[in-house]
Design a protein around this motif. Structure first.
Motif, short mmCIF file in Angstrom:
data_model
loop_
_atom_site.label_atom_id
_atom_site.label_comp_id
_atom_site.label_asym_id
_atom_site.label_seq_id
_atom_site.Cartn_x
_atom_site.Cartn_y
_atom_site.Cartn_z
N MET A 155 0.53 -1.55 -0.39
CA MET A 155 -0.16 -0.02 -0.06
C MET A 155 0.72 1.35 -0.22
O MET A 155 0.70 2.02 -1.27
CB MET A 155 -1.29 -0.07 1.40
CG MET A 155 -2.16 -1.10 1.83
SD MET A 155 -2.93 -1.19 2.42
CE MET A 155 -3.88 0.48 2.91
N GLU A 156 2.23 1.40 0.65
CA GLU A 156 3.03 2.36 1.03
C GLU A 156 3.31 2.38 -0.36
O GLU A 156 3.39 3.14 -0.90
CB GLU A 156 4.13 2.34 1.90
CG GLU A 156 4.01 2.78 3.37
CD GLU A 156 5.47 2.09 3.83
OE1 GLU A 156 5.79 1.43 3.30
OE2 GLU A 156 4.39 1.55 5.61
N HIS A 157 3.91 1.44 -1.20
CA HIS A 157 3.96 1.40 -2.46
C HIS A 157 3.06 2.41 -4.06
O HIS A 157 3.53 2.35 -4.61
CB HIS A 157 4.80 0.36 -3.21
CG HIS A 157 6.38 -0.29 -2.37
ND1 HIS A 157 6.50 -1.35 -2.54
CD2 HIS A 157 6.96 0.53 -1.53
CE1 HIS A 157 7.81 -1.36 -1.70
NE2 HIS A 157 7.88 -0.54 -1.65
N LEU A 158 2.09 1.83 -3.52
CA LEU A 158 1.14 2.21 -4.17
C LEU A 158 0.77 3.54 -4.12
O LEU A 158 -0.43 4.02 -4.70
CB LEU A 158 -0.14 1.48 -4.27
CG LEU A 158 -0.07 0.15 -5.02
CD1 LEU A 158 -1.05 -0.98 -4.40
CD2 LEU A 158 0.28 -0.07 -6.62
N GLY A 159 0.61 4.16 -2.84
CA GLY A 159 0.91 5.37 -2.69
C GLY A 159 -0.78 5.80 -2.14
O GLY A 159 -1.26 6.69 -2.03
#
Lengths: 124, 160
Positions: free
Chosen positions: A61-65
């Motif tokens: 989720m962090e990588h997907l923003g």
């Protein structure tokens, strides 16, 4: 407000089809408490393994923003449901409740609803 | 110890399975390196320090009636050092970063410790002339006087 032990007991007693539950610290992968399970289903193994599941999802989720927060994660097996509910607030950061359900006996909608309520009352 | 290659294989497998591991070391209870995969850390020093820590741990366990040694966990600001029993004569020391999954570290560390213990024991039994050595030394890990104990290769049987 309930403590860890009471919350786990309530989880196993009140949720239809529940066969095991654990309160897990996903910063370390260790269980703060477990209930149920069996010789062939070791909840400490499940705690460590599902810590990786939760961490992977948070990282993704962090990588997907994505800004939202995980409420729960459902894993469907052929004969079981595994429900992971992340705990919010009151020092419960970094913890999740892990619930194992027998798919034949459980009512998934009801189980999610009840687990949400137990999570809301839990004070660690 | 003839089991070195197999023990090293086990360490490599362990590091492949637990990506958060930054090092793994198998040592005898008196502080000699059996096999190591510890980039950036001096293995001889770590093995000797492990033996020293083990000596204190054994005495603490003994003084409080906790029975035989199973494991030691140390958490520093930048990560973990965990030592697991590997049979009666060896230990497994693992290094991990501060984001490590300790639950998983314990599971894999205990499992690998048991396997390494079996490998070391099997190698010790397969040794052709174990009679020359005082046999029961493995059973009572006397670790306070760490490195000196095991480095006497053959005071009796050596013919030279």
């Amino acid at each position: 407000m309930t403590n860890t032990e009471t919350a786990l007991k309530e989880t196993l007693a009140s949720i239809e089809g529940a066969t095991g539950a654990a309160l897990v610290d996903y910063t370390t992968g260790m269980a703060l408490g477990t209930i149920g399970g069996s010789k062939s289903f070791d909840l400490t193994v499940a705690a460590a393994g599902n810590t990786d599941v939760v961490r992977a999802k948070i990282r993704t989720m962090e990588h997907l923003g994505l800004k939202g927060e995980i409420e729960d994660i459902l894993i469907t097996l052929s004969d079981q449901y595994h429900l992971i509910r992340l705990i919010k607030g009151r020092g419960g950061n970094g913890l999740f409740l892990y619930l194992v359900l027998d798919a034949k006996r459980a009512n998934l909608a009801m189980a999610r609803h009840q687990l949400k309520k137990i999570e809301g009352d839990l004070e660690v | 110890m003839a089991a070195e290659a197999e023990v090293l294989d086990e360490l490599h497998r362990l590091r492949a399975r637990v990506p958060q591991l930054t090092g793994a070391l198998a040592a005898s209870v008196d502080g000699l390196v059996l096999a190591q995969d510890t980039p950036g850390v001096e293995p001889e020093g770590l093995a000797a320090l492990t033996a020293a820590a083990l000596g204190v741990a054994l005495r603490v366990a003994d003084a409080t009636g906790r029975g035989d040694f199973r494991e030691l966990l140390l958490r520093g600001e930048h990560g973990y050092v965990a030592t697991y029993a590997a049979g009666p004569s060896a230990v497994l020391t693992l290094l991990a970063g501060d984001r490590a999954n300790v639950g998983r570290l314990h599971l894999e560390g205990r499992r690998a410790g048991t396997r390494i213990g079996e490998l070391v024991e099997a190698a010790a039994e397969a040794q052709p002339a174990p009679a020359a050595r005082p046999a029961p030394k493995a059973l009572t890990p006397r670790t306070r006087t760490a490195r000196t104990a095991r480095t006497l290769p053959g005071p009796t049987g050596e013919s030279r």
